[in-house]
Design an enzyme around this catalytic site. Structure first.
Site, mmCIF file in Angstrom:
data_model
loop_
_atom_site.group_PDB
_atom_site.id
_atom_site.type_symbol
_atom_site.label_atom_id
_atom_site.label_comp_id
_atom_site.label_asym_id
_atom_site.label_seq_id
_atom_site.Cartn_x
_atom_site.Cartn_y
_atom_site.Cartn_z
ATOM 1 N N SER A 68 0.858 -1.188 0.000
ATOM 2 C CA SER A 68 0.000 0.000 0.000
ATOM 3 C C SER A 68 0.891 1.234 0.000
ATOM 4 C CB SER A 68 -0.916 0.030 1.221
ATOM 5 O OG SER A 68 -1.711 1.206 1.194
ATOM 6 N N THR A 99 8.904 3.999 -2.963
ATOM 7 C CA THR A 99 8.449 4.709 -4.159
ATOM 8 C C THR A 99 9.311 5.939 -4.422
ATOM 9 O OG1 THR A 99 6.210 3.899 -3.777
ATOM 10 C CG2 THR A 99 6.445 5.804 -5.243
ATOM 11 N N VAL A 142 7.215 2.443 4.713
ATOM 12 C CA VAL A 142 8.191 1.720 3.893
ATOM 13 C C VAL A 142 7.832 1.842 2.413
ATOM 14 C CG1 VAL A 142 9.249 -0.524 3.402
ATOM 15 C CG2 VAL A 142 8.777 0.137 5.769
ATOM 16 N N CYS A 143 6.552 1.722 2.099
ATOM 17 C CA CYS A 143 6.108 1.827 0.702
ATOM 18 C C CYS A 143 6.379 3.224 0.149
ATOM 19 C CB CYS A 143 4.626 1.488 0.590
ATOM 20 S SG CYS A 143 4.214 -0.181 1.133
ATOM 21 N N SER A 144 6.159 4.216 0.969
ATOM 22 C CA SER A 144 6.411 5.597 0.577
ATOM 23 C C SER A 144 7.897 5.813 0.297
ATOM 24 C CB SER A 144 5.926 6.528 1.693
ATOM 25 O OG SER A 144 6.126 7.864 1.345
#
Length: 165
Positions: free
Chosen positions: A54, A64, A59-61
């Site tokens: 998501s 990306t 971590v995803c941010s």
């Protein structure tokens, strides 16, 4: 099949596991403007496919942002960030993070990407954190399925693979 945990709980990966040397299978996802996009839309380019559970988590941010910043220095390379987040949420995240040119793609409709690359976490209906690099000829030259969903991928190895692709 790779063993994966999410928040330290085992999850089952569904789909076809991909390996270096495989021809990258096509898939259909949706962009932030609700338009269908396929892998073939980027034929002739090196594609760094950054997969996140998501986009709106720390971590995803970071994943990306880091891949988009690093790959901006690479010739003929595009970063595709794929999650099952709705396109509206992806668009809002990109605006809030100041990344209007990031390519975020949603696999929420039918998990076409997740199935083709073997990264659907069955119990959660999310995609496992992973990275694939596809060269301009359409061959997979790098794969990483991160064993624990809350851990970071190996950024350096993926960028190096994209440079060499």
């Amino acid at each position: 099949m790779t063993q994966v945990t999410f928040k330290h709980n085992p999850v089952t990966l569904v789909g076809t596991e991909r390996k270096v040397g495989d021809k990258a299978p096509n898939f259909t996802v949706v962009n932030r403007d609700l338009e269908e996009v396929t892998l073939h839309d980027y034929d002739g380019k090196v594609r760094l496919i950054s997969v996140v559970p998501s986009i709106d988590t720390s971590v995803c941010s970071t994943q990306t942002r880091k891949f988009n910043e690093e790959a901006s220095n690479l010739d003929n390379t595009v970063v595709l960030t794929i999650s099952v987040d709705l396109p509206f949420a992806q668009k809002k995240w990109c605006a809030a993070e100041g990344l209007p040119n990031a390519i975020t793609l949603s696999d929420h409709r039918d998990l076409s990407f997740g199935e083709a690359y073997g990264v659907i976490m069955k119990e959660l209906r999310l995609l496992a954190r992973s990275v694939f690099v596809v060269n301009a000829k359409g061959e997979i030259v790098y794969t990483e399925v991160v064993p624990e969903g809350s851990d970071h991928p190996n950024y350096e190895a993926a960028i190096e693979a994209a440079k060499k692709a």
